[in-house]
Motif scaffolding. Structure first.
Motif, short mmCIF file in Angstrom:
data_model
loop_
_atom_site.label_atom_id
_atom_site.label_comp_id
_atom_site.label_asym_id
_atom_site.label_seq_id
_atom_site.Cartn_x
_atom_site.Cartn_y
_atom_site.Cartn_z
N LEU A 39 0.85 -1.18 0.00
CA LEU A 39 0.00 0.00 0.00
C LEU A 39 0.88 1.24 0.00
CD1 LEU A 39 -2.53 -1.20 2.69
CD2 LEU A 39 -2.86 -1.18 0.23
N ARG A 40 0.44 2.25 -0.71
CA ARG A 40 1.20 3.50 -0.76
C ARG A 40 0.21 4.65 -0.73
NH1 ARG A 40 6.00 3.68 -4.51
NH2 ARG A 40 7.01 3.37 -2.54
N ALA A 41 0.49 5.63 0.09
CA ALA A 41 -0.31 6.85 0.17
C ALA A 41 0.57 8.03 -0.17
CB ALA A 41 -0.89 7.01 1.57
N ILE A 42 0.08 8.88 -1.05
CA ILE A 42 0.82 10.07 -1.47
C ILE A 42 -0.11 11.27 -1.33
CG2 ILE A 42 2.11 11.19 -3.33
CD1 ILE A 42 2.34 8.22 -4.51
N TRP A 43 0.28 12.21 -0.49
CA TRP A 43 -0.52 13.41 -0.22
C TRP A 43 -0.01 14.56 -1.07
CZ3 TRP A 43 -4.63 15.77 0.91
CH2 TRP A 43 -4.66 17.03 1.47
N ARG A 44 -0.93 15.19 -1.79
CA ARG A 44 -0.61 16.38 -2.60
C ARG A 44 -1.37 17.57 -2.01
NH1 ARG A 44 0.79 15.91 -8.49
NH2 ARG A 44 -0.47 17.79 -8.48
N PRO A 45 -0.73 18.28 -1.08
CA PRO A 45 -1.43 19.37 -0.39
C PRO A 45 -1.90 20.47 -1.34
CG PRO A 45 0.90 19.34 0.22
CD PRO A 45 0.64 18.12 -0.59
N GLU A 46 -1.16 20.71 -2.41
CA GLU A 46 -1.55 21.77 -3.34
C GLU A 46 -2.88 21.48 -4.04
OE1 GLU A 46 1.38 19.08 -5.58
OE2 GLU A 46 1.20 19.90 -3.57
N ASP A 47 -3.24 20.19 -4.13
CA ASP A 47 -4.51 19.79 -4.75
C ASP A 47 -5.54 19.35 -3.71
OD1 ASP A 47 -3.40 20.13 -7.33
OD2 ASP A 47 -2.61 18.09 -7.30
N GLY A 48 -5.10 19.11 -2.48
CA GLY A 48 -6.00 18.58 -1.46
C GLY A 48 -6.41 17.15 -1.74
N VAL A 49 -5.51 16.38 -2.40
CA VAL A 49 -5.83 15.02 -2.82
C VAL A 49 -4.85 14.03 -2.19
CG1 VAL A 49 -5.96 13.43 -4.78
CG2 VAL A 49 -6.83 15.76 -5.01
N LEU A 50 -5.41 12.97 -1.65
CA LEU A 50 -4.62 11.84 -1.16
C LEU A 50 -4.79 10.71 -2.16
CD1 LEU A 50 -2.96 10.46 1.11
CD2 LEU A 50 -5.15 9.67 2.03
N GLN A 51 -3.70 10.33 -2.79
CA GLN A 51 -3.75 9.20 -3.72
C GLN A 51 -3.37 7.94 -2.94
OE1 GLN A 51 -3.07 8.08 -8.15
NE2 GLN A 51 -1.54 9.51 -7.48
N PHE A 52 -4.23 6.95 -3.02
CA PHE A 52 -4.01 5.72 -2.28
C PHE A 52 -3.88 4.59 -3.29
CE2 PHE A 52 -5.08 2.25 0.65
CZ PHE A 52 -4.23 2.58 1.68
N LEU A 53 -2.79 3.85 -3.22
CA LEU A 53 -2.49 2.78 -4.15
C LEU A 53 -2.38 1.46 -3.41
CD1 LEU A 53 0.45 4.54 -6.01
CD2 LEU A 53 -1.95 4.57 -6.67
N CYS A 54 -2.85 0.41 -4.06
CA CYS A 54 -2.71 -0.94 -3.53
C CYS A 54 -2.18 -1.80 -4.67
CB CYS A 54 -4.06 -1.47 -3.03
SG CYS A 54 -3.95 -3.07 -2.20
N LEU A 55 -1.05 -2.43 -4.44
CA LEU A 55 -0.38 -3.24 -5.46
C LEU A 55 -0.40 -4.71 -5.05
CD1 LEU A 55 1.42 -0.39 -5.03
CD2 LEU A 55 2.23 -1.24 -7.21
N PRO A 56 -1.16 -5.53 -5.76
CA PRO A 56 -1.27 -6.94 -5.39
C PRO A 56 -0.15 -7.83 -5.92
CG PRO A 56 -2.83 -6.41 -7.12
CD PRO A 56 -2.14 -5.13 -6.76
N ASP A 57 0.97 -7.26 -6.36
CA ASP A 57 2.13 -8.01 -6.85
C ASP A 57 1.75 -8.92 -8.02
OD1 ASP A 57 4.79 -8.65 -7.05
OD2 ASP A 57 4.68 -10.29 -5.61
N ILE A 58 1.07 -8.32 -8.99
CA ILE A 58 0.74 -9.02 -10.23
C ILE A 58 1.40 -8.25 -11.37
CG2 ILE A 58 -1.09 -9.62 -11.85
CD1 ILE A 58 -2.96 -10.00 -9.49
N ARG A 59 2.24 -8.94 -12.11
CA ARG A 59 2.88 -8.34 -13.28
C ARG A 59 2.20 -8.87 -14.53
NH1 ARG A 59 6.24 -5.47 -10.79
NH2 ARG A 59 7.87 -6.10 -9.39
N VAL A 60 2.04 -7.98 -15.49
CA VAL A 60 1.37 -8.33 -16.73
C VAL A 60 2.43 -8.48 -17.82
CG1 VAL A 60 -0.34 -7.62 -18.43
CG2 VAL A 60 -0.67 -7.06 -16.02
#
Length: 168
Positions: free
Chosen positions: A52-73
């Motif tokens: 899981l990764r969370a990236i906060w962009r205060p200039e936009d007021g957006v928290l991007q939340f990522l979940c990576l299930p370790d699947i490569r295509v």
């Protein structure tokens, strides 16, 4: 349209990354603060460990939340994976699945608009984490069926949804 008053208490909220890190620590999940605006962690889902990764962009007021299930295509499965992505994303209410071009990694992504106050409540932090894990768990089998089981995207989604409906 009638507007409801929100039960909002500013003292219960925190900076998004701090709140998520506190939640992870309280649950005993490994996490690391990359910076004051980014954290990573790991959670055991039903099918796999998810990064899981969370990236906060205060200039936009957006928290991007990522979940990576370790699947490569792989290259030979990319067209089928993208077709499945379209079918899966039609089922989504929040967030979406994508394939990162850098490393061909499958991921779930959700952008939470936190507004001018830029604070995250514990309830919202839990909802972000739980919905990411739930969606990855819900569709993990479909991606497995396409990438390793040789099923068509439509058949894979149908089989995964039947399996999920049968779980208790």
């Amino acid at each position: 349209m009638r507007t409801q008053e929100m039960d909002y208490s500013a003292e219960d909220d925190a900076a998004p990354v701090d709140m998520l890190a506190s939640l992870f620590m309280a649950r005993g999940w490994p996490c690391e603060l990359v910076s004051e605006d980014e954290m990573t962690g790991e959670v055991q889902g039903s099918w796999a460990n998810y990064q899981l990764r969370a990236i906060w962009r205060p200039e936009d007021g957006v928290l991007q939340f990522l979940c990576l299930p370790d699947i490569r295509v792989t290259e030979d499965k990319r067209a089928a994976a993208y077709e499945l992505l379209c079918l899966v994303n039609e089922q989504m209410w929040l967030g979406h699945f994508d394939i990162w071009s850098n490393g061909d990694v499958l991921l779930y992504r959700h952008g939470a608009l936190l507004g001018d106050h830029g604070r995250l409540s514990l309830d919202m932090a839990q909802a972000l984490v739980e919905s990411a894990i739930d969606e990855c768990d819900r569709f993990y089998p479909a991606f497995q069926f396409v990438l390793w089981g040789g099923k068509s995207p439509r058949d894979a989604l149908e089989a995964a949804m039947v399996d999920a409906a049968g779980e208790a």
